[in-house]
Design a protein around this motif. Structure first.
Motif, PDB file in Angstrom:
ATOM      1  N   THR A 172     -15.439  14.184  -8.687  1.00  0.00           N
ATOM      2  CA  THR A 172     -14.132  14.784  -8.967  1.00  0.00           C
ATOM      3  C   THR A 172     -13.131  14.215  -7.981  1.00  0.00           C
ATOM      4  OG1 THR A 172     -15.132  16.841  -9.736  1.00  0.00           O
ATOM      5  CG2 THR A 172     -12.807  16.916  -9.109  1.00  0.00           C
ATOM      6  N   GLY A 173     -12.090  13.624  -8.521  1.00  0.00           N
ATOM      7  CA  GLY A 173     -11.103  13.005  -7.656  1.00  0.00           C
ATOM      8  C   GLY A 173     -10.218  12.072  -8.460  1.00  0.00           C
ATOM      9  N   CYS A 174      -9.916  10.885  -7.919  1.00  0.00           N
ATOM     10  CA  CYS A 174      -9.061   9.923  -8.598  1.00  0.00           C
ATOM     11  C   CYS A 174      -9.617   8.510  -8.445  1.00  0.00           C
ATOM     12  CB  CYS A 174      -7.633   9.955  -8.035  1.00  0.00           C
ATOM     13  SG  CYS A 174      -6.735  11.482  -8.372  1.00  0.00           S
ATOM     14  N   GLU A 175      -9.298   7.715  -9.446  1.00  0.00           N
ATOM     15  CA  GLU A 175      -9.653   6.294  -9.396  1.00  0.00           C
ATOM     16  C   GLU A 175      -8.365   5.496  -9.254  1.00  0.00           C
ATOM     17  OE1 GLU A 175     -12.625   3.451 -11.853  1.00  0.00           O
ATOM     18  OE2 GLU A 175     -10.983   4.343 -13.030  1.00  0.00           O
ATOM     19  N   LEU A 176      -8.349   4.537  -8.297  1.00  0.00           N
ATOM     20  CA  LEU A 176      -7.175   3.702  -8.050  1.00  0.00           C
ATOM     21  C   LEU A 176      -7.428   2.297  -8.564  1.00  0.00           C
ATOM     22  CD1 LEU A 176      -7.031   5.901  -5.647  1.00  0.00           C
ATOM     23  CD2 LEU A 176      -5.595   4.231  -4.512  1.00  0.00           C
ATOM     24  N   LEU A 220     -12.894   7.218  -0.525  1.00  0.00           N
ATOM     25  CA  LEU A 220     -14.343   7.239  -0.349  1.00  0.00           C
ATOM     26  C   LEU A 220     -14.954   5.846  -0.389  1.00  0.00           C
ATOM     27  CD1 LEU A 220     -15.141  10.316  -2.627  1.00  0.00           C
ATOM     28  CD2 LEU A 220     -14.667  10.283  -0.157  1.00  0.00           C
ATOM     29  N   SER A 221     -14.431   5.007  -1.265  1.00  0.00           N
ATOM     30  CA  SER A 221     -14.912   3.631  -1.369  1.00  0.00           C
ATOM     31  C   SER A 221     -13.785   2.784  -1.937  1.00  0.00           C
ATOM     32  CB  SER A 221     -16.151   3.550  -2.264  1.00  0.00           C
ATOM     33  OG  SER A 221     -15.839   3.979  -3.593  1.00  0.00           O
ATOM     34  N   ALA A 222     -13.823   1.472  -1.656  1.00  0.00           N
ATOM     35  CA  ALA A 222     -12.737   0.606  -2.116  1.00  0.00           C
ATOM     36  C   ALA A 222     -13.147  -0.847  -2.000  1.00  0.00           C
ATOM     37  CB  ALA A 222     -11.468   0.861  -1.296  1.00  0.00           C
ATOM     38  N   ILE A 240      -3.011 -11.038  -4.641  1.00  0.00           N
ATOM     39  CA  ILE A 240      -4.384 -10.665  -4.982  1.00  0.00           C
ATOM     40  C   ILE A 240      -4.310 -10.020  -6.359  1.00  0.00           C
ATOM     41  CG2 ILE A 240      -6.344  -9.221  -4.342  1.00  0.00           C
ATOM     42  CD1 ILE A 240      -5.357  -9.368  -1.457  1.00  0.00           C
ATOM     43  N   LEU A 241      -5.198 -10.413  -7.261  1.00  0.00           N
ATOM     44  CA  LEU A 241      -5.089  -9.938  -8.635  1.00  0.00           C
ATOM     45  C   LEU A 241      -5.209  -8.424  -8.730  1.00  0.00           C
ATOM     46  CD1 LEU A 241      -7.068 -12.693 -10.556  1.00  0.00           C
ATOM     47  CD2 LEU A 241      -4.587 -12.420 -10.329  1.00  0.00           C
ATOM     48  N   ALA A 242      -6.237  -7.830  -8.118  1.00  0.00           N
ATOM     49  CA  ALA A 242      -6.427  -6.389  -8.247  1.00  0.00           C
ATOM     50  C   ALA A 242      -7.373  -5.892  -7.169  1.00  0.00           C
ATOM     51  CB  ALA A 242      -6.978  -6.042  -9.623  1.00  0.00           C
ATOM     52  N   ALA A 243      -7.285  -4.594  -6.885  1.00  0.00           N
ATOM     53  CA  ALA A 243      -8.205  -3.937  -5.953  1.00  0.00           C
ATOM     54  C   ALA A 243      -8.428  -2.520  -6.447  1.00  0.00           C
ATOM     55  CB  ALA A 243      -7.637  -3.948  -4.547  1.00  0.00           C
ATOM     56  N   ARG A 244      -9.674  -2.050  -6.349  1.00  0.00           N
ATOM     57  CA  ARG A 244     -10.023  -0.718  -6.841  1.00  0.00           C
ATOM     58  C   ARG A 244     -10.479   0.181  -5.696  1.00  0.00           C
ATOM     59  NH1 ARG A 244     -10.657  -0.351 -12.384  1.00  0.00           N
ATOM     60  NH2 ARG A 244     -10.563  -2.354 -13.492  1.00  0.00           N
ATOM     61  N   GLY A 245     -10.320   1.486  -5.922  1.00  0.00           N
ATOM     62  CA  GLY A 245     -10.771   2.454  -4.936  1.00  0.00           C
ATOM     63  C   GLY A 245     -11.053   3.797  -5.598  1.00  0.00           C
ATOM     64  N   LEU A 246     -11.773   4.654  -4.880  1.00  0.00           N
ATOM     65  CA  LEU A 246     -12.139   5.973  -5.387  1.00  0.00           C
ATOM     66  C   LEU A 246     -11.833   7.012  -4.319  1.00  0.00           C
ATOM     67  CD1 LEU A 246     -13.488   7.123  -8.000  1.00  0.00           C
ATOM     68  CD2 LEU A 246     -15.637   7.153  -6.698  1.00  0.00           C
ATOM     69  N   THR A 247     -11.138   8.108  -4.724  1.00  0.00           N
ATOM     70  CA  THR A 247     -10.798   9.168  -3.768  1.00  0.00           C
ATOM     71  C   THR A 247     -11.398  10.488  -4.208  1.00  0.00           C
ATOM     72  OG1 THR A 247      -8.778   9.993  -4.831  1.00  0.00           O
ATOM     73  CG2 THR A 247      -8.580   8.007  -3.453  1.00  0.00           C
ATOM     74  N   ASP A 248     -11.446  11.455  -3.273  1.00  0.00           N
ATOM     75  CA  ASP A 248     -11.861  12.805  -3.640  1.00  0.00           C
ATOM     76  C   ASP A 248     -10.627  13.628  -4.004  1.00  0.00           C
ATOM     77  OD1 ASP A 248     -10.611  13.477  -1.277  1.00  0.00           O
ATOM     78  OD2 ASP A 248     -12.438  14.016  -0.195  1.00  0.00           O
ATOM     79  N   GLU A 249     -10.809  14.936  -4.166  1.00  0.00           N
ATOM     80  CA  GLU A 249      -9.719  15.800  -4.622  1.00  0.00           C
ATOM     81  C   GLU A 249      -8.581  15.906  -3.588  1.00  0.00           C
ATOM     82  OE1 GLU A 249     -12.744  18.960  -5.401  1.00  0.00           O
ATOM     83  OE2 GLU A 249     -11.404  19.390  -7.101  1.00  0.00           O
ATOM     84  N   GLN A 250      -8.906  15.753  -2.306  1.00  0.00           N
ATOM     85  CA  GLN A 250      -7.887  15.897  -1.263  1.00  0.00           C
ATOM     86  C   GLN A 250      -7.150  14.600  -0.946  1.00  0.00           C
ATOM     87  OE1 GLN A 250     -11.126  17.341  -0.735  1.00  0.00           O
ATOM     88  NE2 GLN A 250     -10.159  19.171  -1.637  1.00  0.00           N
ATOM     89  N   GLY A 251      -7.617  13.484  -1.468  1.00  0.00           N
ATOM     90  CA  GLY A 251      -6.964  12.218  -1.176  1.00  0.00           C
ATOM     91  C   GLY A 251      -7.704  11.369  -0.164  1.00  0.00           C
ATOM     92  N   HIS A 252      -8.952  11.699   0.124  1.00  0.00           N
ATOM     93  CA  HIS A 252      -9.762  10.871   1.013  1.00  0.00           C
ATOM     94  C   HIS A 252     -10.259   9.650   0.243  1.00  0.00           C
ATOM     95  CE1 HIS A 252      -9.938  14.793   3.076  1.00  0.00           C
ATOM     96  NE2 HIS A 252     -10.082  14.077   4.189  1.00  0.00           N
ATOM     97  N   THR A 300      -9.633   5.207   8.055  1.00  0.00           N
ATOM     98  CA  THR A 300     -11.031   4.781   7.977  1.00  0.00           C
ATOM     99  C   THR A 300     -11.526   4.980   6.550  1.00  0.00           C
ATOM    100  OG1 THR A 300     -11.821   6.997   8.590  1.00  0.00           O
ATOM    101  CG2 THR A 300     -11.480   5.408  10.385  1.00  0.00           C
ATOM    102  N   VAL A 301     -12.675   4.404   6.265  1.00  0.00           N
ATOM    103  CA  VAL A 301     -13.342   4.617   4.979  1.00  0.00           C
ATOM    104  C   VAL A 301     -14.771   5.104   5.251  1.00  0.00           C
ATOM    105  CG1 VAL A 301     -14.084   3.558   2.821  1.00  0.00           C
ATOM    106  CG2 VAL A 301     -11.986   2.762   3.918  1.00  0.00           C
ATOM    107  N   PRO A 302     -15.099   6.343   4.864  1.00  0.00           N
ATOM    108  CA  PRO A 302     -14.225   7.313   4.189  1.00  0.00           C
ATOM    109  C   PRO A 302     -13.213   7.911   5.151  1.00  0.00           C
ATOM    110  CG  PRO A 302     -16.350   8.299   4.639  1.00  0.00           C
ATOM    111  CD  PRO A 302     -16.472   6.859   5.041  1.00  0.00           C
ATOM    112  N   GLY A 303     -12.085   8.340   4.573  1.00  0.00           N
ATOM    113  CA  GLY A 303     -11.025   8.961   5.366  1.00  0.00           C
ATOM    114  C   GLY A 303      -9.787   9.142   4.510  1.00  0.00           C
ATOM    115  N   MET A 304      -8.874   9.998   4.974  1.00  0.00           N
ATOM    116  CA  MET A 304      -7.650  10.270   4.236  1.00  0.00           C
ATOM    117  C   MET A 304      -6.857   8.980   4.055  1.00  0.00           C
ATOM    118  SD  MET A 304      -5.867  12.640   2.732  1.00  0.00           S
ATOM    119  CE  MET A 304      -6.428  14.204   3.416  1.00  0.00           C
TER     120      MET A 304
END
Length: 458
Positions: A89-93, A21-23, A7-19, A37-41
């Motif tokens: 606030t969090g991280c983008e994957l 949130l969307s992907a 698969i070429l690529a996949a994106r996701g978004l997490t919060d500050e704790q690593g949950h 689960t989504v949302p979930g750790m």
């Protein structure tokens, strides 16, 4: 392995704790397959670790990762960036070069054999059944099974289920063995709940020539052996109380490790499954050592006296091979056993004879080379005693080693085999207690033959 599907690529978004949130769909699928689960750790440990490092250092990170999703290995290159703005606030994957490789299903036979070994080590009743599930022999090892043993002696030759009460089974017995393997039952005279295991022996898979019956209790037996003539002295090293206290947690460790190893509790990376297998193996070793130390105290007790029953050494040999035959096949070793028509009557205690033969056969399997043969044979000696022998094609023993082989804690320099050095010592003590003898005939480079000689049962 099946071929990888990229698969070429996949994106996701997490919060500050690593949950998470969307992907994108592939990442959502991985999250769910890993138990999240989504949302979930984040449920993939390596991805969660990268995200948490990114969040704590507030730096962009790029790293390869690998995850096990229950049926396949997922690999890729993860780019993780911190996000700090008014909206989030969090991280983008961003996962690039995503690959998923299906794994071949685990060898179910090997898994089942490991679980069978756990049940064998914890069972307190071992029986041999014919093809119609009628009891041929029964060895009860717990004090609350005395009534069961008496019932079998008083009314021999009946179907095993006639002596117990099956839970949740109303149909007339005998049922097909697959319907009874693992059934719950209660036993007269015992307050514990029991699980019955039926293990087919010989013949075609659909129609075995016999069965091994195990009764496994759901809890250890609180022991009060103040009136038992075989009880250990207060100064004994192990004692029944400590044995029971140690056996239960060790057994639970083995059982839980096997559950983890076989992934019955959920998806798990292969390396952790392997670790669990190592834990189970170590637990089996500890259980064996505990058994050896317990038996050591029993056989060295001044008042130890085995039961003097009329037994068949040929049947004992066949029973030992039914228990360790698969281990021999795993080592590439063939075993020759006495014919079903062979009969070798002797006087002794079947449980103790089987204990001796399992030790001799286990040693032969451990030290014989691959593609060799082990022969179990019965007969008689010049003193008129009935004999059963275990012969192998291993390295053999020198005259000096033969003079030391039955000594306590003697391991003949084999420091890497994990043994306690007590097996042959205990076996010899048991043989002598049954008014018999354990003999060795060996030559370096030409294998060894151990022979158990017991009074004749004619």
């Amino acid at each position: 392995m099946a071929s990888a599907s990229p698969i070429l690529a996949a994106r996701g978004l997490t919060d500050e704790q690593g949950h998470l949130l969307s992907a994108d769909a592939p990442l959502v699928d991985l999250q769910q397959r890993c138990g999240g689960t989504v949302p979930g750790m984040l449920a993939a440990p390596e991805l969660l670790d990268i995200v948490q490092q990114c969040q704590s250092m507030q730096l962009r990170l790029a790293r390869e990762f690998k995850a096990y999703d229950g049926t396949a290995i997922v690999t890729g290159f993860a780019r993780v960036s911190p996000v700090n703005n008014a909206e989030h606030t969090g991280c983008e994957l961003l996962i690039e070069n995503w690959q998923r490789e299906e794994l071949a299903p685990e060898d179910q036979r090997a898994s089942a054999e490991r679980l069978d070994a756990v049940d064998r080590s914890t069972s307190e009743c071992l029986g041999r059944l014919d093809r119609n599930q009628r009891i041929l022999s029964l060895d009860c090892r717990a004090s609350d099974l005395v009534e069961l043993a008496k019932a079998v002696r008083a009314h021999p030759g009946q179907v095993w289920s006639d002596y117990v009460k099956l839970v949740g089974v109303a149909h007339r017995q005998p049922l097909h063995w697959r319907l009874l393997d693992g059934v719950q039952c209660t036993v007269s005279g015992s307050d514990r709940n029991w699980t019955a295991r039926l293990m087919p022996l010989g013949g075609a898979a659909a129609s075995p020539s016999g069965f091994e019956l195990l009764l496994v209790a759901d809890s250890p037996l609180p022991r009060d052996r103040s009136n038992d003539p075989h009880r250990q002295s207060p100064a004994s090293l192990i004692g029944d109380a400590l044995t029971s206290s140690l056996r239960d947690p060790i057994t639970r460790v083995i059982g839980n490790a096997e559950t983890i190893r076989t992934r019955m509790a959920g998806p798990l990376r292969q390396e952790y499954s392997d670790y669990a297998g190592d834990i189970a193996t170590a637990g089996q070793h500890l259980l064996g050592l505990l058994d050896d130390l317990t038996d050591l105290e029993v056989v060295e007790a001044e008042n130890f006296k085995p039961v003097a029953d009329r037994i068949d050494l040929a049947e004992a040999a066949r029973k030992a091979v039914s228990i360790l035959g698969e281990k021999a096949r795993d080592h590439g070793i063939s075993i020759s056993i006495p014919d079903e028509r062979a009969f070798a009557p002797a006087v002794g205690e079947m449980r103790r004879v089987l204990q001796i033969l399992l030790n001799l056969l286990g040693n032969a399997i451990n030290y014989a080379p691959r593609n060799s043969a082990i022969i179990l044979s019965v007969g008689s000696d010049a003193k008129g005693r009935t004999t059963v022998s275990v012969s192998d094609e291993g390295p053999g023993l020198s005259d000096d080693q033969q003079s030391r082989v039955f000594r306590k804690f003697e391991r003949l320099g084999r420091d890497g085999d994990g043994g306690s050095g007590l097996g042959l010592y205990i076996s010899q003590r048991l043989a002598l207690a049954m008014k018999g003898e354990l003999l060795i005939d060996s030559e370096e480079g030409k294998g060894a033959r151990f022979t158990l000689a017991l009074p004749p049962g004619n």
